[in-house]
Design a protein around this motif. Structure first.
Motif, PDB file in Angstrom:
ATOM      1  N   TYR A  61      30.768  35.289  25.612  1.00  0.00           N
ATOM      2  CA  TYR A  61      31.453  35.168  24.329  1.00  0.00           C
ATOM      3  C   TYR A  61      31.448  36.514  23.627  1.00  0.00           C
ATOM      4  O   TYR A  61      30.572  37.343  23.859  1.00  0.00           O
ATOM      5  CB  TYR A  61      30.763  34.119  23.447  1.00  0.00           C
ATOM      6  CG  TYR A  61      30.712  32.767  24.093  1.00  0.00           C
ATOM      7  CD1 TYR A  61      31.844  31.969  24.173  1.00  0.00           C
ATOM      8  CD2 TYR A  61      29.530  32.301  24.658  1.00  0.00           C
ATOM      9  CE1 TYR A  61      31.799  30.732  24.779  1.00  0.00           C
ATOM     10  CE2 TYR A  61      29.475  31.061  25.262  1.00  0.00           C
ATOM     11  CZ  TYR A  61      30.617  30.279  25.321  1.00  0.00           C
ATOM     12  OH  TYR A  61      30.568  29.060  25.931  1.00  0.00           O
ATOM     13  N   PHE A  62      32.398  36.697  22.738  1.00  0.00           N
ATOM     14  CA  PHE A  62      32.538  37.974  22.035  1.00  0.00           C
ATOM     15  C   PHE A  62      32.868  37.700  20.579  1.00  0.00           C
ATOM     16  O   PHE A  62      33.710  36.857  20.270  1.00  0.00           O
ATOM     17  CB  PHE A  62      33.666  38.796  22.683  1.00  0.00           C
ATOM     18  CG  PHE A  62      33.920  40.101  21.999  1.00  0.00           C
ATOM     19  CD1 PHE A  62      33.188  41.218  22.345  1.00  0.00           C
ATOM     20  CD2 PHE A  62      34.889  40.207  21.020  1.00  0.00           C
ATOM     21  CE1 PHE A  62      33.409  42.431  21.710  1.00  0.00           C
ATOM     22  CE2 PHE A  62      35.130  41.420  20.390  1.00  0.00           C
ATOM     23  CZ  PHE A  62      34.377  42.532  20.728  1.00  0.00           C
ATOM     24  N   LEU A  63      32.192  38.398  19.687  1.00  0.00           N
ATOM     25  CA  LEU A  63      32.468  38.303  18.260  1.00  0.00           C
ATOM     26  C   LEU A  63      32.449  39.720  17.702  1.00  0.00           C
ATOM     27  O   LEU A  63      31.454  40.431  17.851  1.00  0.00           O
ATOM     28  CB  LEU A  63      31.408  37.438  17.574  1.00  0.00           C
ATOM     29  CG  LEU A  63      31.553  37.206  16.087  1.00  0.00           C
ATOM     30  CD1 LEU A  63      32.892  36.522  15.766  1.00  0.00           C
ATOM     31  CD2 LEU A  63      30.400  36.346  15.580  1.00  0.00           C
ATOM     32  N   ASP A  68      31.174  45.865   7.353  1.00  0.00           N
ATOM     33  CA  ASP A  68      30.912  45.136   6.110  1.00  0.00           C
ATOM     34  C   ASP A  68      30.970  43.616   6.293  1.00  0.00           C
ATOM     35  O   ASP A  68      31.091  42.874   5.324  1.00  0.00           O
ATOM     36  CB  ASP A  68      31.894  45.569   5.026  1.00  0.00           C
ATOM     37  CG  ASP A  68      33.337  45.330   5.417  1.00  0.00           C
ATOM     38  OD1 ASP A  68      33.603  44.989   6.585  1.00  0.00           O
ATOM     39  OD2 ASP A  68      34.220  45.489   4.553  1.00  0.00           O
ATOM     40  N   ASP A  69      30.888  43.142   7.524  1.00  0.00           N
ATOM     41  CA  ASP A  69      30.937  41.705   7.818  1.00  0.00           C
ATOM     42  C   ASP A  69      29.538  41.131   7.981  1.00  0.00           C
ATOM     43  O   ASP A  69      28.613  41.826   8.373  1.00  0.00           O
ATOM     44  CB  ASP A  69      31.708  41.431   9.118  1.00  0.00           C
ATOM     45  CG  ASP A  69      33.181  41.750   9.007  1.00  0.00           C
ATOM     46  OD1 ASP A  69      33.681  41.893   7.876  1.00  0.00           O
ATOM     47  OD2 ASP A  69      33.835  41.857  10.050  1.00  0.00           O
ATOM     48  N   MET A  70      29.411  39.847   7.714  1.00  0.00           N
ATOM     49  CA  MET A  70      28.167  39.139   8.011  1.00  0.00           C
ATOM     50  C   MET A  70      28.521  37.707   8.409  1.00  0.00           C
ATOM     51  O   MET A  70      29.520  37.158   7.968  1.00  0.00           O
ATOM     52  CB  MET A  70      27.188  39.158   6.845  1.00  0.00           C
ATOM     53  CG  MET A  70      27.526  38.233   5.709  1.00  0.00           C
ATOM     54  SD  MET A  70      26.189  37.988   4.515  1.00  0.00           S
ATOM     55  CE  MET A  70      25.765  39.614   4.026  1.00  0.00           C
ATOM     56  N   ILE A  71      27.709  37.147   9.285  1.00  0.00           N
ATOM     57  CA  ILE A  71      27.969  35.788   9.762  1.00  0.00           C
ATOM     58  C   ILE A  71      27.211  34.763   8.932  1.00  0.00           C
ATOM     59  O   ILE A  71      27.613  33.617   8.823  1.00  0.00           O
ATOM     60  CB  ILE A  71      27.624  35.658  11.261  1.00  0.00           C
ATOM     61  CG1 ILE A  71      28.235  34.390  11.814  1.00  0.00           C
ATOM     62  CG2 ILE A  71      26.130  35.724  11.495  1.00  0.00           C
ATOM     63  CD1 ILE A  71      28.209  34.298  13.304  1.00  0.00           C
ATOM     64  N   ASP A  72      26.089  35.185   8.337  1.00  0.00           N
ATOM     65  CA  ASP A  72      25.240  34.265   7.605  1.00  0.00           C
ATOM     66  C   ASP A  72      24.490  35.082   6.546  1.00  0.00           C
ATOM     67  O   ASP A  72      24.024  36.175   6.853  1.00  0.00           O
ATOM     68  CB  ASP A  72      24.256  33.638   8.604  1.00  0.00           C
ATOM     69  CG  ASP A  72      23.424  32.551   8.005  1.00  0.00           C
ATOM     70  OD1 ASP A  72      22.703  32.833   7.027  1.00  0.00           O
ATOM     71  OD2 ASP A  72      23.462  31.421   8.518  1.00  0.00           O
ATOM     72  N   PRO A  73      24.363  34.557   5.346  1.00  0.00           N
ATOM     73  CA  PRO A  73      23.699  35.350   4.307  1.00  0.00           C
ATOM     74  C   PRO A  73      22.235  35.637   4.588  1.00  0.00           C
ATOM     75  O   PRO A  73      21.658  36.528   3.993  1.00  0.00           O
ATOM     76  CB  PRO A  73      23.842  34.504   3.040  1.00  0.00           C
ATOM     77  CG  PRO A  73      24.238  33.149   3.482  1.00  0.00           C
ATOM     78  CD  PRO A  73      24.846  33.278   4.857  1.00  0.00           C
ATOM     79  N   THR A  74      21.596  34.907   5.516  1.00  0.00           N
ATOM     80  CA  THR A  74      20.193  35.174   5.829  1.00  0.00           C
ATOM     81  C   THR A  74      20.064  35.997   7.081  1.00  0.00           C
ATOM     82  O   THR A  74      19.011  36.218   7.596  1.00  0.00           O
ATOM     83  CB  THR A  74      19.398  33.864   5.981  1.00  0.00           C
ATOM     84  OG1 THR A  74      19.967  33.099   7.052  1.00  0.00           O
ATOM     85  CG2 THR A  74      19.416  33.074   4.695  1.00  0.00           C
TER      86      THR A  74
END
Length: 74
Positions: A61-63, A68-74
Motif C-alpha cells: 500500500y502507498f500513502l 504539512d499533512d497528518m493522518i491523525d492528530p495524535t
C-alpha cells in the motif's frame, strides 16, 4: 514504546527535494530503521518527487503525505 513501533511492516520514505532546512537531522533523529531518508542533490520539482516516491516505495500500500499533512492528530 514509540507509537507504531509494534508494526514492523511499515516503511516511511522521506524524499527531501533539496530542502534548505534541517530535514535530514530531524529524520535521522528518530533512529527508526523503518524510516528511509533520500535527499535529491537538486530540486526535481514536486511531481517528479511524488513519482520518485511511488517508484521507490516497497510496500503493498502507498500513502503520500506532504510536509504539512497528518493522518491523525495524535
Amino acid at each position: 514504546m514509540r507509537p507504531g513501533a509494534d508494526y514492523p511492516d511499515l516503511e516511511i520514505l522521506v524524499s527531501d527535494n533539496c530542502s534548505t532546512d534541517d530535514t535530514e537531522r530531524v529524520v535521522r533523529s528518530f533512529g527508526d530503521p523503518r524510516v528511509r531518508y533520500v535527499r535529491h542533490p537538486e530540486n526535481i520539482g514536486a511531481n517528479n518527487n511524488f513519482n520518485y516516491c511511488i517508484k521507490e516505495a516497497r510496500g503493498v500500500y502507498f500513502l503520500l503525505f506532504h510536509d504539512d499533512d497528518m493522518i491523525d492528530p495524535t
